[in-house]
Design a protein around this motif. Structure first.
Motif, PDB file in Angstrom:
ATOM      1  N   TYR A 290      33.392  21.295 -63.661  1.00  0.00           N
ATOM      2  CA  TYR A 290      32.857  21.182 -62.286  1.00  0.00           C
ATOM      3  C   TYR A 290      32.853  22.572 -61.627  1.00  0.00           C
ATOM      4  O   TYR A 290      33.577  22.832 -60.678  1.00  0.00           O
ATOM      5  N   ASP A 291      31.975  23.440 -62.120  1.00  0.00           N
ATOM      6  CA  ASP A 291      32.018  24.848 -61.714  1.00  0.00           C
ATOM      7  C   ASP A 291      31.697  25.103 -60.243  1.00  0.00           C
ATOM      8  O   ASP A 291      32.105  26.126 -59.699  1.00  0.00           O
ATOM      9  N   GLY A 292      30.987  24.221 -59.558  1.00  0.00           N
ATOM     10  CA  GLY A 292      30.632  24.482 -58.163  1.00  0.00           C
ATOM     11  C   GLY A 292      31.472  23.748 -57.147  1.00  0.00           C
ATOM     12  O   GLY A 292      31.233  23.879 -55.937  1.00  0.00           O
ATOM     13  N   LEU A 293      32.452  22.973 -57.588  1.00  0.00           N
ATOM     14  CA  LEU A 293      33.179  22.099 -56.661  1.00  0.00           C
ATOM     15  C   LEU A 293      33.997  22.880 -55.643  1.00  0.00           C
ATOM     16  O   LEU A 293      33.964  22.573 -54.444  1.00  0.00           O
ATOM     17  N   VAL A 294      34.773  23.864 -56.084  1.00  0.00           N
ATOM     18  CA  VAL A 294      35.625  24.604 -55.154  1.00  0.00           C
ATOM     19  C   VAL A 294      34.779  25.284 -54.084  1.00  0.00           C
ATOM     20  O   VAL A 294      35.095  25.228 -52.885  1.00  0.00           O
ATOM     21  N   LYS A 295      33.680  25.887 -54.475  1.00  0.00           N
ATOM     22  CA  LYS A 295      32.801  26.559 -53.515  1.00  0.00           C
ATOM     23  C   LYS A 295      32.205  25.568 -52.525  1.00  0.00           C
ATOM     24  O   LYS A 295      32.077  25.861 -51.326  1.00  0.00           O
ATOM     25  N   SER A 296      31.839  24.377 -52.990  1.00  0.00           N
ATOM     26  CA  SER A 296      31.226  23.383 -52.108  1.00  0.00           C
ATOM     27  C   SER A 296      32.184  22.902 -51.028  1.00  0.00           C
ATOM     28  O   SER A 296      31.755  22.368 -50.000  1.00  0.00           O
ATOM     29  N   LEU A 297      33.485  23.098 -51.252  1.00  0.00           N
ATOM     30  CA  LEU A 297      34.488  22.678 -50.269  1.00  0.00           C
ATOM     31  C   LEU A 297      34.962  23.842 -49.402  1.00  0.00           C
ATOM     32  O   LEU A 297      35.964  23.714 -48.688  1.00  0.00           O
ATOM     33  N   GLY A 298      34.240  24.964 -49.452  1.00  0.00           N
ATOM     34  CA  GLY A 298      34.568  26.097 -48.604  1.00  0.00           C
ATOM     35  C   GLY A 298      35.484  27.111 -49.240  1.00  0.00           C
ATOM     36  O   GLY A 298      35.946  28.039 -48.560  1.00  0.00           O
ATOM     37  N   GLY A 299      35.756  26.981 -50.530  1.00  0.00           N
ATOM     38  CA  GLY A 299      36.617  27.931 -51.219  1.00  0.00           C
ATOM     39  C   GLY A 299      35.824  28.981 -51.962  1.00  0.00           C
ATOM     40  O   GLY A 299      34.597  29.082 -51.826  1.00  0.00           O
ATOM     41  N   PRO A 300      36.479  29.787 -52.791  1.00  0.00           N
ATOM     42  CA  PRO A 300      35.797  30.802 -53.583  1.00  0.00           C
ATOM     43  C   PRO A 300      34.957  30.157 -54.679  1.00  0.00           C
ATOM     44  O   PRO A 300      35.117  28.977 -54.990  1.00  0.00           O
ATOM     45  N   ASP A 301      34.059  30.926 -55.260  1.00  0.00           N
ATOM     46  CA  ASP A 301      33.201  30.414 -56.336  1.00  0.00           C
ATOM     47  C   ASP A 301      33.990  30.450 -57.639  1.00  0.00           C
ATOM     48  O   ASP A 301      33.827  31.350 -58.475  1.00  0.00           O
ATOM     49  N   VAL A 302      34.855  29.463 -57.803  1.00  0.00           N
ATOM     50  CA  VAL A 302      35.783  29.402 -58.934  1.00  0.00           C
ATOM     51  C   VAL A 302      35.392  28.239 -59.840  1.00  0.00           C
ATOM     52  O   VAL A 302      35.242  27.110 -59.370  1.00  0.00           O
ATOM     53  N   PRO A 303      35.235  28.464 -61.132  1.00  0.00           N
ATOM     54  CA  PRO A 303      34.910  27.366 -62.051  1.00  0.00           C
ATOM     55  C   PRO A 303      36.125  26.510 -62.337  1.00  0.00           C
ATOM     56  O   PRO A 303      37.272  26.916 -62.099  1.00  0.00           O
ATOM     57  N   GLY A 304      35.875  25.338 -62.883  1.00  0.00           N
ATOM     58  CA  GLY A 304      37.000  24.474 -63.211  1.00  0.00           C
ATOM     59  C   GLY A 304      36.636  23.439 -64.255  1.00  0.00           C
ATOM     60  O   GLY A 304      35.468  23.117 -64.472  1.00  0.00           O
ATOM     61  N   VAL A 305      37.669  22.913 -64.898  1.00  0.00           N
ATOM     62  CA  VAL A 305      37.506  21.819 -65.847  1.00  0.00           C
ATOM     63  C   VAL A 305      38.772  20.973 -65.761  1.00  0.00           C
ATOM     64  O   VAL A 305      39.871  21.501 -65.549  1.00  0.00           O
ATOM     65  N   GLY A 306      38.624  19.634 -65.875  1.00  0.00           N
ATOM     66  CA  GLY A 306      39.801  18.792 -65.727  1.00  0.00           C
ATOM     67  C   GLY A 306      39.576  17.405 -66.284  1.00  0.00           C
ATOM     68  O   GLY A 306      38.494  17.066 -66.761  1.00  0.00           O
ATOM     69  N   PHE A 307      40.636  16.594 -66.210  1.00  0.00           N
ATOM     70  CA  PHE A 307      40.531  15.204 -66.644  1.00  0.00           C
ATOM     71  C   PHE A 307      41.540  14.354 -65.886  1.00  0.00           C
ATOM     72  O   PHE A 307      42.483  14.863 -65.268  1.00  0.00           O
ATOM     73  N   ALA A 308      41.329  13.047 -65.937  1.00  0.00           N
ATOM     74  CA  ALA A 308      42.276  12.081 -65.374  1.00  0.00           C
ATOM     75  C   ALA A 308      42.491  10.963 -66.383  1.00  0.00           C
ATOM     76  O   ALA A 308      41.574  10.576 -67.106  1.00  0.00           O
ATOM     77  N   CYS A 309      43.725  10.428 -66.423  1.00  0.00           N
ATOM     78  CA  CYS A 309      44.071   9.286 -67.273  1.00  0.00           C
ATOM     79  C   CYS A 309      44.491   8.126 -66.376  1.00  0.00           C
ATOM     80  O   CYS A 309      45.298   8.314 -65.464  1.00  0.00           O
ATOM     81  N   GLY A 310      43.963   6.954 -66.644  1.00  0.00           N
ATOM     82  CA  GLY A 310      44.395   5.765 -65.923  1.00  0.00           C
ATOM     83  C   GLY A 310      45.672   5.207 -66.533  1.00  0.00           C
ATOM     84  O   GLY A 310      45.679   4.753 -67.676  1.00  0.00           O
ATOM     85  N   MET A 311      46.765   5.236 -65.778  1.00  0.00           N
ATOM     86  CA  MET A 311      48.056   4.889 -66.362  1.00  0.00           C
ATOM     87  C   MET A 311      48.181   3.393 -66.654  1.00  0.00           C
ATOM     88  O   MET A 311      48.826   3.000 -67.634  1.00  0.00           O
ATOM     89  N   GLU A 312      47.591   2.533 -65.814  1.00  0.00           N
ATOM     90  CA  GLU A 312      47.647   1.100 -66.106  1.00  0.00           C
ATOM     91  C   GLU A 312      46.982   0.796 -67.439  1.00  0.00           C
ATOM     92  O   GLU A 312      47.488  -0.011 -68.234  1.00  0.00           O
TER      93      GLU A 312
END
Length: 424
Positions: A290-312
């Protein structure tokens, strides 16, 4: 008689063994994630609604249908977090982490909230493990994140999982794909039509049509244009590198052209881990870039990658594990014996053993029944004679054997008994 107070539909209480499963998953995650340089961040469960509208996307099902949103006393709209990434981005920006480290590796765990029909593996309050790597454009970061996820799932004892991959392209190449997809979808008007949701999505978020679970829509979109065919050279090279690194580490995967994820902020690599053993809600983990997410929220133009696991959902797949067993259950037969047991229990716990002190009423038989119900390996009995002589009667609850042991030597005795206790 006063009416019973009940829990809210879609919200669950968790006693053991459910709470034990969550604890095991959290401990395993902390161990695996910390090996890869991730540190834990804790964010609030309540945020301003605008954060999720801007990050997740105004036209997503999450924002349109599923968020728990309400005004506070000053009429400001608040939302119980429906996912973790937006809050992590907000915290990252407010803390100005980018000024202190070139790459930030953060993980969180905790409850999320979505108003949807409760079903197996998905409640209105559910829990996630979430990882974010911020600051790297490299496909190596994507591959490292995916490998870490698969290692965590393997260490947790989960098997028969399938990793699915796709590339969503970028702001340069995705518009061409969207145009081709919309043209294709318009051509379906005379073939029985799409469902009501997909008809709306075709105008607001056409990629989500590919993710529809209705059989009719899936059949109609089988021949739809594929994202990978529209990737620009840079996006294709990025994805090819991710695939090459996974293959080098012998991580099996499947390409899935329908994998578009449900949130607007994803680009390039997207991935999901699914299981066929938990019904219709088959995804147990997912994420992407999600390379544009931080910038879209008013932050620096910082790239990112991540994941989530559903614990249930992960908990549903865990292999059966034996319930934790107490090391001792201490029974004092009179006031002096109870004092000895109370003091002895504190010393045993400090030595790393687990156990309870009998605090109920009743005589010897009642106390021993409670000792049996506790499941403890040993019952420590202190009556008038033992209190006077400085000993403890130690009963092995499996074999029934018992012997008098000096109070000062109980820890060593329990540890040295065949099949005894390992302690710190």
């Amino acid at each position: 008689m006063a009416a019973h107070v009940t829990r809210i539909k879609g919200f669950a209480d968790m006693f053991p063994p459910d709470s034990d499963a969550f604890l095991f998953l959290e401990e395993t995650a902390r161990r695996i994630f910390s090996r890869c340089g991730f540190v834990e961040l804790r964010t609030p469960v309540l945020e301003y609604t605008d954060l999720f509208r801007r990050s997740i996307g105004e036209e997503t099902d999450v924002v349109q249908k599923e968020m728990f949103t309400f005004p506070d006393r000053n009429d400001r709209l608040m939302t119980m977090r429906p996912e973790a990434t937006a809050g992590v981005m907000r915290a990252y920006i407010e803390d100005a982490r980018h000024t202190r480290e070139s790459v930030s590796r953060l993980f969180t765990t905790g409850p999320m909230f979505r108003y949807e029909r409760p079903q197996k593996g998905r409640m209105r309050q559910f829990h996630q493990l979430n990882c974010e790597c911020l600051g790297s454009h490299s496909p190596y970061a994507d591959a490292d994140m995916i490998i870490m996820l698969m290692r965590f799932l393997r260490e947790a004892g989960l098997t028969e999982l399938t990793l699915k991959l796709n590339s969503l392209g970028c702001a340069s190449c995705r518009p061409r794909f969207k145009e081709a997809l919309v043209d294709y979808l318009k051509g379906l008007a005379g073939e029985g039509g799409l469902c009501e949701d997909c008809t709306r999505r075709m105008q607001t978020n056409p990629l989500r049509v590919l993710d529809c679970k209705q059989e009719g829509c899936r059949r109609l979109t089988d021949a739809a244009p594929r994202l990978l065919d529209y990737n620009c050279p840079d996006c294709r090279a990025h994805f090819d590198t991710v695939v090459r690194l996974l293959e080098a580490e012998k991580i099996p995967y499947e390409l899935d052209h329908r994998l578009v994820r449900g949130l607007d902020y994803y680009c390039r690599t997207t991935f999901e881990v699914v299981s066929g053993n938990i019904g219709s809600q088959s995804a147990v983990a997912g994420g992407g870039r999600y390379d544009g997410l931080v910038k879209s929220l008013g932050g620096p133009d910082v790239p990112g990658v991540g994941f989530a696991c559903g614990m249930e959902r992960l908990a549903l797949l865990l292999p059966e594990r034996p319930a934790p067993r107490l090391d001792f259950y201490a029974v004092g037969m009179n006031e002096a014996g109870r004092d000895v047991c109370f003091s002895l229990a504190q010393r045993l716990r400090e030595a790393g053993l687990t156990g309870e002190v009998h605090t109920g009423d009743g005589g010897f038989k009642s106390s021993m029944r409670q000792a049996g119900k506790s499941g403890a390996r040993y019952c420590l009995i202190v009556g008038e004679d033992e209190a006077a002589s400085g000993t403890v009667m130690v009963k092995n609850m499996d074999s029934g054997e018992q012997q008098a042991v000096p109070q000062s030597g109980v820890v060593e005795h329990l540890a040295s008994t065949p099949g005894g206790i390992e302690h710190e």
